[in-house]
Design a protein around this motif. Structure first.
Motif, PDB file in Angstrom:
ATOM      1  N   ASP A   1       0.657  -1.422   0.058  1.00  0.00           N
ATOM      2  CA  ASP A   1      -0.195  -0.202  -0.044  1.00  0.00           C
ATOM      3  C   ASP A   1       0.888   1.402   0.133  1.00  0.00           C
ATOM      4  O   ASP A   1       0.328   2.459   0.120  1.00  0.00           O
ATOM      5  CB  ASP A   1      -0.951   0.114   1.046  1.00  0.00           C
ATOM      6  CG  ASP A   1      -0.147  -0.170   2.561  1.00  0.00           C
ATOM      7  OD1 ASP A   1       0.814  -0.298   2.368  1.00  0.00           O
ATOM      8  OD2 ASP A   1      -0.788   0.325   3.570  1.00  0.00           O
TER       9      ASP A   1
ATOM     10  N   THR B   1       2.753   4.318  -1.586  1.00  0.00           N
ATOM     11  CA  THR B   1       2.456   5.280  -2.786  1.00  0.00           C
ATOM     12  C   THR B   1       3.945   5.504  -3.181  1.00  0.00           C
ATOM     13  O   THR B   1       4.846   5.789  -2.411  1.00  0.00           O
ATOM     14  CB  THR B   1       1.496   6.204  -2.626  1.00  0.00           C
ATOM     15  OG1 THR B   1       1.898   7.076  -1.744  1.00  0.00           O
ATOM     16  CG2 THR B   1       0.098   5.642  -2.404  1.00  0.00           C
ATOM     17  N   ASP B   2       3.945   5.830  -4.364  1.00  0.00           N
ATOM     18  CA  ASP B   2       5.173   6.468  -5.045  1.00  0.00           C
ATOM     19  C   ASP B   2       5.435   7.915  -4.198  1.00  0.00           C
ATOM     20  O   ASP B   2       6.501   8.386  -4.022  1.00  0.00           O
ATOM     21  CB  ASP B   2       5.352   6.617  -6.340  1.00  0.00           C
ATOM     22  CG  ASP B   2       5.410   5.592  -7.131  1.00  0.00           C
ATOM     23  OD1 ASP B   2       5.774   4.477  -6.606  1.00  0.00           O
ATOM     24  OD2 ASP B   2       5.208   5.317  -8.476  1.00  0.00           O
TER      25      ASP B   2
END
Length: 99
Positions: A58, A60-61
């Motif tokens: 989960d 994120t970038d």
């Protein structure tokens, strides 16, 4: 001193994977084409944030970018910085156009 290079997310993920595999910062830098010091700085930031490979699904970038990016110069304190009195800001330069 030049600014530290910001790594793309693909390289951050690869850096964390290689570090987990025991690859040295020097060799990771050679593999990714960046300076050893950049790798060391990014690994320190990742460790301080509790990141290790494998990353949670989960993440994120955007989160990785915030954790591993160098701090922008504007967030660094200015204690001991030279005075800005008379600095050439756009407001101070407005009268120069008529000279």
């Amino acid at each position: 001193m030049p600014a530290k290079r910001e790594l793309p997310m693909r390289q951050i993920r690869q850096m964390l994977r290689l570090a987990r595999d025991g690859v040295s910062a020097r060799e990771i830098g050679r593999t990714l084409g960046v300076a050893r010091s950049t790798i060391q700085d990014n690994l320190k930031r990742a460790a301080a944030a509790g990141l290790a490979w494998p990353l949670a699904g989960d993440l994120t970038d955007a989160f990785l970018n915030n954790v591993c990016s160098p701090m922008p110069a504007s967030s660094v304190g200015t204690a001991g910085a030279p005075s800005q009195i008379g600095a050439r800001s756009p407001a101070n330069l407005s009268g120069l156009a008529s000279i």
